[in-house]
Design a protein around this motif. Structure first.
Motif, PDB file in Angstrom:
ATOM      1  N   THR A  48       8.220 -37.681  15.928  1.00  0.00           N
ATOM      2  CA  THR A  48       7.548 -36.840  14.935  1.00  0.00           C
ATOM      3  C   THR A  48       7.003 -38.005  13.644  1.00  0.00           C
ATOM      4  O   THR A  48       6.826 -37.440  12.662  1.00  0.00           O
ATOM      5  N   ASP A  51       4.139 -36.538  11.733  1.00  0.00           N
ATOM      6  CA  ASP A  51       4.290 -35.340  10.997  1.00  0.00           C
ATOM      7  C   ASP A  51       4.019 -34.331  12.091  1.00  0.00           C
ATOM      8  O   ASP A  51       3.607 -33.003  11.862  1.00  0.00           O
ATOM      9  N   ASP A  52       4.087 -34.422  13.434  1.00  0.00           N
ATOM     10  CA  ASP A  52       3.619 -33.390  14.536  1.00  0.00           C
ATOM     11  C   ASP A  52       4.430 -34.327  15.804  1.00  0.00           C
ATOM     12  O   ASP A  52       4.372 -35.418  15.736  1.00  0.00           O
TER      13      ASP A  52
END
Length: 62
Positions: A48, A51-52
């Protein structure tokens, strides 16, 4: 075969985009380095970190 373009040969907008991307990567790497090490984790980079959820360079949904 066409010679590889140098950074200085690129248009100003492309140079700016490359510098901005490099700065974002440095920030992501610093954030990754600041995280505590995972005990008995899966190994490798944090999936992650962008941020994904990311696997092998691709963003995936569950």
């Amino acid at each position: 075969m066409e010679p590889k373009k140098r950074f200085e040969d690129l248009p100003p907008a492309a140079q700016r985009a490359l510098l901005e991307a490099e700065e974002r990567r440095k920030q992501i790497d610093a954030k990754q380095d600041a995280m505590p090490d995972e005990v008995n984790g899966r190994g490798g980079l944090e999936p992650t970190r962008y941020d994904d959820w990311e696997i092998k360079g691709l963003t995936v949904d569950f």
